[in-house]
Scaffold this active site. Structure first.
Site, PDB file in Angstrom:
ATOM      1  N   ASP A 126      -2.594 -13.094   5.290  1.00 23.18           N
ATOM      2  CA  ASP A 126      -3.753 -12.771   4.778  1.00 23.18           C
ATOM      3  C   ASP A 126      -4.936 -13.325   5.640  1.00 23.18           C
ATOM      4  OD1 ASP A 126      -5.851 -12.319   2.071  1.00 23.18           O
ATOM      5  OD2 ASP A 126      -5.970 -14.345   2.689  1.00 23.18           O
ATOM      6  N   GLY A 127      -6.089 -12.532   5.649  1.00 18.64           N
ATOM      7  CA  GLY A 127      -7.032 -12.975   6.630  1.00 18.64           C
ATOM      8  C   GLY A 127      -7.500 -14.274   6.310  1.00 18.64           C
TER       9      GLY A 127
ATOM     10  N   GLU B  22      -3.244  -8.892  10.254  1.00 21.47           N
ATOM     11  CA  GLU B  22      -3.031  -7.790   9.350  1.00 21.47           C
ATOM     12  C   GLU B  22      -2.212  -8.131   8.151  1.00 21.47           C
ATOM     13  OE1 GLU B  22      -2.942  -5.033   6.838  1.00 21.47           O
ATOM     14  OE2 GLU B  22      -4.220  -4.573   8.659  1.00 21.47           O
TER      15      GLU B  22
ATOM     16  N   ASP C 149     -12.675  -6.473   8.876  1.00 20.97           N
ATOM     17  CA  ASP C 149     -12.681  -5.135   8.414  1.00 20.97           C
ATOM     18  C   ASP C 149     -11.423  -4.915   7.375  1.00 20.97           C
ATOM     19  OD1 ASP C 149     -13.072  -2.353   8.079  1.00 20.97           O
ATOM     20  OD2 ASP C 149     -11.819  -2.038  10.137  1.00 20.97           O
TER      21      ASP C 149
ATOM     22  N   ASN D  76       0.799  -1.084   0.028  1.00 23.15           N
ATOM     23  CA  ASN D  76      -0.071  -0.063  -0.052  1.00 23.15           C
ATOM     24  C   ASN D  76       0.782   1.188   0.145  1.00 23.15           C
ATOM     25  OD1 ASN D  76      -2.945  -0.881   0.299  1.00 23.15           O
ATOM     26  ND2 ASN D  76      -2.088  -1.786   2.299  1.00 23.15           N
TER      27      ASN D  76
END
Length: 589
Positions: free
Chosen positions: A359-360, A334, A377, A255
């Site tokens: 990764d979730g 996270e 979320d 990101n």
């Protein structure tokens, strides 16, 4: 004007320099493509839609370059012209860090008051065309030209083409891996453009200096490159932000990251145009954000002893849970380690909460633990990852809930109506949690003053599970097919109808936390609770179910953003229509 032939340039006689040129040309193309995704992501997201635009426009540029490059090489086989085009491409790429962000904002500003639908798609496409097509068109002319200069006869033409193709491919491989794993995480997008533009620039400089021609143009190119290298890092993606409040701006492997330190809160953003990723209030107590509404989850669950947060972010929800439920065991997940690092540095993330950098969905697949509350979320920029929006994913979440456990999902765009992303998500989740045996499991609560909506879905309680296991009238959720709507004739009604009442929410919150303010707020949350309609077969709901095979959340998310832009930009469009550009400029001052 006299034409220069390749044999007149000593540096081209061995052909080695031609293969080196092909290698670095291929490297520059891929580096520019990956850099394009990181340049556009802070403004338009890094969704598959944006990637499609990037790849498509670059392929257009390369295809046109190949056609015209071959035609020019046949018409005028002058290597000076080829290396002049490489020189221009290198300089252009070196200027992208300096000018690219201004072009993107100019395009966005013009379109936001003129385009009603598909804003992000159109804005990303035009920006990509203006910024990246010209240099990559020029680089597309390289291979045909080099083939012309490297071929001595038709006897070895295929071998020459093969070697050139191999050099281009190997260069492209390095141009793919180096930006992603080395230069962008270590130095950022702007420096990455400069690094690969610099390597590309060396080729025409060496060529022209060895030939003792175009020396002035070479010198000017170096000056422009150095100027861009000095000036570009001085301004970031959000160059208009107040430097006094901009605490951090950088990039991780996943990101663009921005931290703003305001008087009452600290904000993390991964997109400079739309939305906020995470907020931490500097005062104790309720935040006034969606985290407060999400605190209804521990009160809706049968027990409040453990919680899993998929998309930990900067840890605001975890901090709120720790404040009001100090004995709760919390696990965070996270995917972006850069965000986790910033959480500890700027957001006072509780150090006693373990956070897995994973990764979730992959974490859920590897874990056998169960929880009373699971918070989902997880967002990629401003879009929901498709793999965390499907029937299969929410079924996995349900399996990781204790009996009577509650999943809460933060939906960051209130977008209702037929064909909306929220309609699809709500239908999918209600279908999963209802299973084949229950109804009334899923509720939502909009967050006042924001674009957030919190969704709550409850797993079967212990009593419900016993009832469903009754040998006289047994019911098994495995009867429901993945992605299908299969409901028995007499399903069990979930306890959520009772749990979401003001009386129940207030009483449970007060009993578990002892906090009068939170209990009073839960009474207000109860007033915002709305039941999600139970999906039914034969009603058209089947087409709304999201699965791993079919989950167009990015297109649905784009529609929601269009709706948001229409609401926010509507007054400015009216001014533009009635008063023209002068009136618009006066209004935005």
């Amino acid at each position: 004007m006299r034409k220069t032939e390749a044999r007149e340039r000593p540096i081209l006689r061995s052909k080695v320099f031609l293969y080196i040129t092909e290698f670095f040309s291929g490297m520059a193309v891929m580096a520019a493509e990956l850099g394009a995704s990181r340049l556009l992501a802070p403004y338009f997201s890094s969704s598959q839609i944006v990637w499609t635009i990037i790849i498509g426009t670059i392929m257009i540029a390369l295809a046109l370059g190949a056609v015209f490059g071959g035609r020019w090489a046949d018409r005028n086989p002058d290597p000076d012209r080829l290396y002049r085009r490489i020189l221009i491409a290198a300089v252009w790429i070196s200027l992208i860090p300096l000018a690219g962000k201004y072009i993107i904002l100019l395009v966005s500003g013009l379109l936001i008051v003129t385009v009603s639908t598909n804003f992000l798609i159109i804005a990303a496409f035009i920006s990509c065309m203006l910024i990246f097509v010209p240099p990559l068109f020029l680089l597309g002319t390289v291979t045909p030209g080099l083939n012309k200069f490297a071929t001595d006869s038709l006897d070895d033409n295929a071998s020459v083409v093969g070697r050139l193709s191999a050099c281009n491919t190997v260069g492209s491989i390095l141009g793919t891996f180096l930006p992603t794993f080395v230069t962008i995480p270590a130095a950022g997008t702007f420096v990455t453009f400069l690094i690969f533009a610099g390597m590309l620039l060396v080729l025409p400089l060496v060529y022209f200096i060895s030939a003792r021609t175009r020396l002035v143009a070479s010198a000017v190119s170096v000056v422009v490159f150095v100027g861009s290298a000095i000036v570009s890092p001085l301004t970031g993606f959000a160059f208009w932000e107040n430097k006094a409040t901009l605490a951090y701006e950088g990039e991780s492997i996943y990101n663009y990251l921005q931290v703003k330190n305001l008087a009452d809160r600290t904000i993390l953003s991964t997109n400079v145009l739309f939305g906020v990723q995470s907020v931490t209030m500097k005062s104790d107590g309720l935040t006034g954000m969606y985290y407060d509404t999400a605190l209804a989850a521990p009160a809706l669950a049968d027990h409040a002893d453990s919680a899993l947060i998929l998309g930990m972010g900067t840890g605001t929800y975890a901090r709120q849970l720790k404040r009001y439920y100090p004995k709760m065991r919390i696990q965070g997940v996270e995917i972006d380690g850069g965000i986790t690092r910033l959480a500890g540095e700027y957001f006072d993330e509780p150090s006693d909460i373990p956070v897995s950098t994973y990764d979730g969905r992959a974490w859920l697949a590897a874990s056998r633990d169960k929880y009373d509350v699971i918070m989902v979320d997880a967002y990629q920029d401003i879009t929901i990852p498709f793999q965390m929006s499907s029937d299969e994913f929410f079924s996995m979440v349900r399996r990781h809930l204790n009996p009577g456990g509650v999943m809460v999902v933060n939906m960051n765009m209130i977008s209702d109506g037929q064909g909306s992303i929220n309609e699809a998500l709500q239908t999918t989740i209600a279908n999963v949690f209802n299973g084949a045996c229950r109804v009334g499991t899923t509720y939502t609560a909009d967050v006042p003053g924001t674009t957030n909506r919190e969704l709550f879905a409850k797993a079967p309680t212990g009593k419900e599970s016993k009832r469903l296991a009754d040998p006289v009238t047994p019911c098994d959720d495995s009867w429901r097919r993945t992605g299908g709507i299969d409901t028995v004739g007499e399903p069990v009604t979930s306890t959520m109808l009772r749990d979401t009442t003001a009386e129940s929410l207030v009483e449970t919150t007060l009993r578990r936390t002892g906090d009068q303010d939170l209990a009073a707020y839960m009474g207000e949350v109860a007033g915002r609770m709305k039941a999600v309609r139970d999906p039914s077969p034969g009603s058209g709901d089947q087409s709304l179910i999201l699965t791993d095979d079919h989950a167009p959340v990015e297109l649905l998310g784009m529609k929601a953003i269009d709706q948001l832009i229409a609401e926010q930009a509507g007054p400015y469009r009216t001014i533009l229509r009635e008063q023209g550009i002068r009136g618009l400029l006066k209004a935005v001052r």
